[in-house]
Design a protein around this motif. Structure first.
Motif, short mmCIF file in Angstrom:
data_model
loop_
_atom_site.label_atom_id
_atom_site.label_comp_id
_atom_site.label_asym_id
_atom_site.label_seq_id
_atom_site.Cartn_x
_atom_site.Cartn_y
_atom_site.Cartn_z
N GLU A 67 0.83 -1.21 0.00
CA GLU A 67 0.00 0.00 0.00
C GLU A 67 0.87 1.26 0.00
OE1 GLU A 67 -2.54 -0.53 3.40
OE2 GLU A 67 -3.78 -2.02 2.37
N ARG A 68 1.95 1.24 0.79
CA ARG A 68 2.86 2.39 0.82
C ARG A 68 3.53 2.58 -0.54
NH1 ARG A 68 7.16 0.96 4.35
NH2 ARG A 68 7.99 0.25 2.58
N TRP A 69 3.99 1.48 -1.15
CA TRP A 69 4.61 1.57 -2.48
C TRP A 69 3.61 2.06 -3.52
CZ3 TRP A 69 7.19 -3.85 -1.96
CH2 TRP A 69 8.39 -3.73 -1.26
N THR A 70 2.38 1.59 -3.43
CA THR A 70 1.34 2.03 -4.37
C THR A 70 1.12 3.54 -4.24
OG1 THR A 70 0.29 -0.15 -4.31
CG2 THR A 70 -1.05 1.69 -5.10
N ARG A 71 1.09 4.04 -3.01
CA ARG A 71 0.95 5.50 -2.80
C ARG A 71 2.13 6.24 -3.43
NH1 ARG A 71 -0.76 3.87 2.24
NH2 ARG A 71 1.24 4.33 3.19
N ARG A 72 3.34 5.67 -3.29
CA ARG A 72 4.52 6.33 -3.87
C ARG A 72 4.44 6.35 -5.39
NH1 ARG A 72 9.98 4.90 -1.10
NH2 ARG A 72 10.63 6.57 -2.48
N HIS A 73 3.90 5.29 -5.99
CA HIS A 73 3.69 5.29 -7.44
C HIS A 73 2.69 6.38 -7.82
CE1 HIS A 73 5.62 1.45 -8.90
NE2 HIS A 73 5.82 1.41 -7.59
N ARG A 74 1.61 6.50 -7.04
CA ARG A 74 0.59 7.54 -7.31
C ARG A 74 1.16 8.94 -7.12
NH1 ARG A 74 -3.51 4.17 -4.07
NH2 ARG A 74 -4.29 2.78 -5.68
N ASP A 75 2.11 9.08 -6.20
CA ASP A 75 2.76 10.38 -5.99
C ASP A 75 3.53 10.82 -7.24
OD1 ASP A 75 1.75 10.46 -3.44
OD2 ASP A 75 3.65 9.91 -2.46
N MET A 76 3.99 9.84 -8.03
CA MET A 76 4.74 10.14 -9.25
C MET A 76 3.82 10.56 -10.40
SD MET A 76 7.34 6.90 -9.15
CE MET A 76 7.47 6.92 -10.91
N GLY A 77 2.55 10.22 -10.30
CA GLY A 77 1.60 10.53 -11.36
C GLY A 77 0.44 9.55 -11.34
N GLU A 78 -0.42 9.66 -12.34
CA GLU A 78 -1.58 8.78 -12.41
C GLU A 78 -1.16 7.36 -12.80
OE1 GLU A 78 -5.84 8.35 -14.76
OE2 GLU A 78 -4.50 10.01 -15.24
#
Length: 173
Positions: free
Chosen positions: A5-16
Motif C-alpha cells: 500500500e505504501r509503495w502504491t501510494r509512492r507510485h501515485r505520488d509520481m503521477g496517475e
C-alpha cells in the motif's frame, strides 16, 4: 500488505497509475512493444530478438489464439513502468514473466504489479493463482505451497550415466 500500500501510494505520488491489459485495452503488438521498452529498462533486457522479447512475443501470440493470455501493463502517467505476462488455464492464473523499470526499484514496482494482477484476477473470477516458483518474494502472496521433486531414471550404462551427470551439472549452474 502495508508495504505494498505504501509503495502504491509512492507510485501515485509520481503521477496517475494507469493499468492496461491485453487483450482488452491494448492490442498484442502494442503490448509487446511496451514489454520490450520495459525490458530494456530492466536487468532482463536483451537486444537479441530470439532472446527474452522474442520468446515472449511467440508465447503470447500462441496463448492469445487459445484465449489463455493476460498481459498487464502499468503506466505512471504515460510512462510504462512494469508488466506481467500470465497464462490462464482452467480458472488458474499462471504468472510467467514480470519485469519493471530498474529506476523504480526502491518503490517496489514488481510487488505493486503483482498486487494489480491479483486484484484483476479476483475481478475476473479466477479461482487460483499459481506462482510456480520458490522465490522468497512470492511467498508473501501465497496462501499455500506444494513441494516438487524431480526424478530422473537413467540406464546403468556408462554413456547414460555420463549424459545424466552432464545434465545435472548444467542444471546446477
Amino acid at each position: 500488505r502495508k508495504e505494498v500500500e505504501r509503495w502504491t501510494r509512492r507510485h501515485r505520488d509520481m503521477g496517475e497509475v494507469k493499468p492496461r491489459k491485453c487483450p482488452g485495452d491494448i492490442s498484442l503488438p502494442e503490448a509487446m512493444d511496451v514489454v520490450e521498452t520495459i525490458l530494456n529498462l530492466s536487468w532482463k533486457g536483451s537486444d537479441d530478438e530470439d532472446g527474452t522479447i522474442g520468446r515472449l512475443r511467440r508465447l503470447s501470440a500462441a496463448a492469445l489464439e487459445e484465449d489463455k493470455l493476460q498481459v498487464l501493463l502499468k503506466f505512471v502517467d504515460d510512462t510504462p513502468t512494469s508488466f506481467l505476462v500470465s497464462f490462464v488455464q482452467d480458472d488458474v492464473l499462471f504468472p510467467f514473466h514480470i519485469t519493471y523499470d530498474l529506476n523504480l526499484n526502491q518503490i517496489g514496482p514488481g510487488q505493486v504489479q503483482l498486487s494489480l494482477a491479483i486484484q484483476e484476477a479476483y475481478e475476473k473470477g479466477i479461482k487460483k493463482i499459481d506462482f510456480g516458483g520458490g522465490f522468497s518474494y512470492l511467498r508473501k502472496w501465497a496462501t499455500g505451497t506444494r513441494e516438487f521433486q524431480e526424478v530422473r531414471v537413467v540406464r546403468n550404462s556408462i554413456r547414460s550415466r555420463l549424459l545424466a551427470g552432464a545434465y545435472l551439472k548444467r542444471k546446477d549452474e
